[in-house]
Design a protein around this motif. Structure first.
Motif, short mmCIF file in Angstrom:
data_model
loop_
_atom_site.label_atom_id
_atom_site.label_comp_id
_atom_site.label_asym_id
_atom_site.label_seq_id
_atom_site.Cartn_x
_atom_site.Cartn_y
_atom_site.Cartn_z
N ALA A 7 -0.36 3.40 -5.22
CA ALA A 7 -1.03 2.20 -4.72
C ALA A 7 -0.75 1.01 -5.63
O ALA A 7 -0.43 -0.10 -5.16
CB ALA A 7 -2.54 2.44 -4.60
N GLU A 10 6.09 3.77 0.49
CA GLU A 10 4.97 3.68 1.43
C GLU A 10 4.80 4.98 2.21
O GLU A 10 3.68 5.42 2.45
CB GLU A 10 5.17 2.52 2.41
CG GLU A 10 4.94 1.16 1.79
CD GLU A 10 4.97 0.04 2.81
OE1 GLU A 10 4.57 0.26 3.97
OE2 GLU A 10 5.39 -1.07 2.43
N PHE A 17 0.87 6.23 1.23
CA PHE A 17 -0.23 6.12 2.19
C PHE A 17 -0.77 7.49 2.63
O PHE A 17 -1.99 7.68 2.66
CB PHE A 17 0.14 5.23 3.37
CG PHE A 17 0.27 3.78 2.98
CD1 PHE A 17 -0.72 3.14 2.26
CD2 PHE A 17 1.39 3.06 3.31
CE1 PHE A 17 -0.60 1.81 1.87
CE2 PHE A 17 1.53 1.72 2.94
CZ PHE A 17 0.53 1.11 2.22
N ARG A 67 -4.70 8.95 1.88
CA ARG A 67 -5.57 9.59 2.88
C ARG A 67 -5.90 11.02 2.48
O ARG A 67 -7.05 11.46 2.57
CB ARG A 67 -4.91 9.54 4.26
CG ARG A 67 -4.85 8.14 4.85
CD ARG A 67 -4.34 8.13 6.29
NE ARG A 67 -2.91 8.38 6.38
CZ ARG A 67 -1.97 7.46 6.25
NH1 ARG A 67 -2.30 6.20 6.04
NH2 ARG A 67 -0.69 7.79 6.36
N LYS A 98 -3.75 -2.80 3.07
CA LYS A 98 -3.20 -1.52 3.55
C LYS A 98 -3.71 -0.35 2.70
O LYS A 98 -4.01 0.72 3.23
CB LYS A 98 -1.68 -1.55 3.52
CG LYS A 98 -1.04 -2.40 4.59
CD LYS A 98 0.48 -2.30 4.45
CE LYS A 98 1.22 -3.05 5.50
NZ LYS A 98 2.69 -2.91 5.35
N VAL A 99 -3.78 -0.57 1.40
CA VAL A 99 -4.29 0.49 0.50
C VAL A 99 -5.75 0.78 0.85
O VAL A 99 -6.15 1.94 0.96
CB VAL A 99 -4.14 0.06 -0.99
CG1 VAL A 99 -4.96 0.96 -1.90
CG2 VAL A 99 -2.67 0.06 -1.38
N ALA A 129 -5.99 2.77 4.05
CA ALA A 129 -5.61 4.17 3.86
C ALA A 129 -6.72 4.97 3.17
O ALA A 129 -6.88 6.17 3.43
CB ALA A 129 -4.32 4.26 3.06
#
Length: 136
Positions: free
Chosen positions: A22, A74, A78, A82, A127-128, A131
């Motif tokens: 990240a 990525e 990602f 998760r 985006k981080v 996720a």
């Protein structure tokens, strides 16, 4: 020091891949050598300031191997973010919020380390957070 054994070595590496990945993604969103150095220190300080199992995992053991190519990174990071939330939810539910908070704080610190957040850095932080299941 007592080592928390709730996580396997593979699970620990997933968390490290998520955390360091990240930071890498946010840093790469607005590249630059001087920026990278400042961002590294900002992320390190945030991670070191964490506590419990999260600090133990993120500061101990080997570093993850992350792809150099941003798109490839990525594709690794990602899913790891998760999966880290899933792992902690199953194995150490008391650590989920700490993990999320640490990674989000590190991402923000990296983005703010030089001259404020760029548009690319802000987008990558978002985006981080997504996720990790964190709403802005």
């Amino acid at each position: 020091m007592i080592v928390d054994d709730r996580l396997s070595d593979d699970e620990r590496m997933t968390l490290k891949t998520a955390g360091f990945g990240a930071v890498l993604l946010v840093s790469n969103a607005d590249p630059g050598l001087l920026s990278m150095i400042k961002e590294s220190f900002a992320a390190s300080d945030t991670i070191a300031a964490s506590s419990g199992l999260v600090r133990e995992v993120l500061t101990g053991g080997p570093l993850p191997r992350l792809p150099d190519d941003p798109a490839a990174a990525e594709e690794v990071v990602f899913p790891a973010l998760r999966r880290s939330v899933e792992i902690l939810s199953e194995r150490a539910p008391d650590q989920v919020d700490r993990f999320r908070a640490t990674i989000v704080a590190a991402a923000h610190r990296v983005a703010d380390a030089t001259e404020g957040k760029s548009g690319g850095e802000a987008a990558m932080v978002a985006k981080v957070m997504a996720a990790l299941g964190v709403t802005p």
